[in-house]
Design a protein around this motif. Structure first.
Motif, mmCIF file in Angstrom:
data_model
loop_
_atom_site.group_PDB
_atom_site.id
_atom_site.type_symbol
_atom_site.label_atom_id
_atom_site.label_comp_id
_atom_site.label_asym_id
_atom_site.label_seq_id
_atom_site.Cartn_x
_atom_site.Cartn_y
_atom_site.Cartn_z
ATOM 1 N N UNK A 105 0.839 -1.193 0.000
ATOM 2 C CA UNK A 105 0.000 0.000 0.000
ATOM 3 C C UNK A 105 0.876 1.245 0.000
ATOM 4 N N UNK A 106 0.302 2.344 -0.485
ATOM 5 C CA UNK A 106 1.045 3.590 -0.648
ATOM 6 C C UNK A 106 0.394 4.707 0.145
ATOM 7 N N UNK A 107 1.208 5.399 0.931
ATOM 8 C CA UNK A 107 0.804 6.665 1.547
ATOM 9 C C UNK A 107 1.785 7.709 1.003
ATOM 10 N N UNK A 108 2.661 8.225 1.844
ATOM 11 C CA UNK A 108 3.728 9.092 1.321
ATOM 12 C C UNK A 108 4.843 8.251 0.713
ATOM 13 N N UNK A 109 4.899 6.968 1.107
ATOM 14 C CA UNK A 109 5.849 6.012 0.544
ATOM 15 C C UNK A 109 5.158 4.653 0.488
ATOM 16 N N UNK A 110 5.844 3.650 -0.050
ATOM 17 C CA UNK A 110 5.277 2.313 -0.132
ATOM 18 C C UNK A 110 5.603 1.509 1.120
ATOM 19 N N UNK A 111 4.692 0.654 1.504
ATOM 20 C CA UNK A 111 4.897 -0.275 2.608
ATOM 21 C C UNK A 111 4.368 -1.643 2.196
ATOM 22 N N UNK A 112 4.808 -2.686 2.894
ATOM 23 C CA UNK A 112 4.337 -4.033 2.594
ATOM 24 C C UNK A 112 4.212 -4.830 3.877
ATOM 25 N N UNK A 113 3.178 -5.637 3.968
ATOM 26 C CA UNK A 113 2.980 -6.582 5.059
ATOM 27 C C UNK A 113 2.773 -7.960 4.446
ATOM 28 N N UNK A 114 3.269 -8.995 5.105
ATOM 29 C CA UNK A 114 3.162 -10.345 4.565
ATOM 30 C C UNK A 114 2.424 -11.268 5.524
ATOM 31 N N UNK A 115 1.779 -12.266 4.958
ATOM 32 C CA UNK A 115 1.094 -13.300 5.736
ATOM 33 C C UNK A 115 1.157 -14.596 4.940
ATOM 34 N N UNK A 116 1.372 -15.704 5.641
ATOM 35 C CA UNK A 116 1.445 -17.008 4.989
ATOM 36 C C UNK A 116 0.183 -17.811 5.301
ATOM 37 N N UNK A 117 -0.447 -18.302 4.251
ATOM 38 C CA UNK A 117 -1.684 -19.071 4.387
ATOM 39 C C UNK A 117 -1.385 -20.559 4.242
ATOM 40 N N UNK A 118 -1.852 -21.334 5.231
ATOM 41 C CA UNK A 118 -1.742 -22.788 5.197
ATOM 42 C C UNK A 118 -3.153 -23.366 5.052
ATOM 43 N N UNK A 119 -3.305 -24.309 4.156
ATOM 44 C CA UNK A 119 -4.624 -24.890 3.871
ATOM 45 C C UNK A 119 -4.623 -26.370 4.266
ATOM 46 N N UNK A 120 -5.630 -26.774 5.038
ATOM 47 C CA UNK A 120 -5.774 -28.171 5.428
ATOM 48 C C UNK A 120 -6.991 -28.787 4.733
ATOM 49 N N UNK A 121 -7.078 -30.104 4.785
ATOM 50 C CA UNK A 121 -8.186 -30.806 4.139
ATOM 51 C C UNK A 121 -9.512 -30.461 4.810
ATOM 52 N N UNK A 122 -10.577 -30.499 4.042
ATOM 53 C CA UNK A 122 -11.930 -30.360 4.576
ATOM 54 C C UNK A 122 -12.379 -31.745 5.009
ATOM 55 N N UNK A 123 -12.686 -31.929 6.290
ATOM 56 C CA UNK A 123 -12.975 -33.263 6.813
ATOM 57 C C UNK A 123 -14.203 -33.265 7.707
#
Length: 206
Positions: A105-123
């Motif tokens: 995202x951009x305000x006066x400069x650019x920034x970044x945030x990260x998140x890791x998604x893990x997916x499990x089986x539907x059971x």
């Protein structure tokens, strides 16, 4: 000053890293396949540009000064952003959605945030006709079912076990049944691609 480049041509906004930049601590979120999930990102209201990406794939792009949004075809119709911040809501999660996501995202400069998604089986698990039945849906044929009684391993293998491909969805259905007559809490543990999901089996009177 850390820098990133934004391609401002018509169409989706693709963010390209030019040099090292400050990145927030990565977060890990686990979700069951087929359900919905929110990936957090705390951008300020004054941000003029927002782009959620998975690698170079655009998950959601919003110029913030117009109603126009864009996304890669595999995410079309499955994403939206919360009005209160830049958190991404992803619906009907698929095994292929697993991975690291970046919120630029951009305000006066650019920034970044990260998140890791893990997916499990539907059971799911149910008791029927004198047997416990466990069913799981996953994106690959690898998968096992372990039955536990009061948290302890009861049977490494089900009395019935089957894997089959659902040609309509392209997903694999894993079925297993067990005959557990002892009293106690019965759970079905589904192991797929190095991840485990545990389902409590409720025994109901016929």
């Amino acid at each position: 000053m850390n820098q990133i480049s934004a391609n401002r041509r018509s169409g989706p906004v693709l963010i390209t890293l030019l040099i090292s930049m400050c990145v927030s601590d990565g977060r890990n979120i686990t979700v069951r396949m087929g359900s919905g999930v929110m990936l957090p990102c705390s951008c300020p209201h004054v941000s003029s540009l927002l782009s959620w990406q998975k690698g170079i794939t655009i998950v959601y792009s919003d110029r913030r000064n117009s109603a126009e949004t864009s996304a890669d075809q595999q995410y079309s119709g499955r994403t939206r952003v919360l009005e209160s911040n830049c958190s991404l809501v992803l619906s009907r999660v698929q095994p292929s959605d697993e991975g690291e996501y970046s919120c630029y995202y951009q305000t006066s400069s650019f920034s970044v945030e990260t998140v890791t998604l893990h997916v499990t089986a539907d059971a799911s698990c149910e008791y029927k006709s004198g047997l416990y039945h466990c069913k799981a849906t996953w994106g690959s044929p690898e998968g096992w079912i372990v039955w536990r009684l009061n948290g302890q391993s009861k049977f490494l293998h089900s009395v019935f076990f089957q894997r089959k491909l659902d040609e309509d969805s392209g997903l694999y259905i894993i079925n297993g049944s067990a005959n557990i007559t002892s009293n106690g809490a019965v759970t079905c543990e589904v192991e797929t691609s190095g991840k485990t999901v545990e389902i409590e089996c409720n025994r109901k009177c016929a």
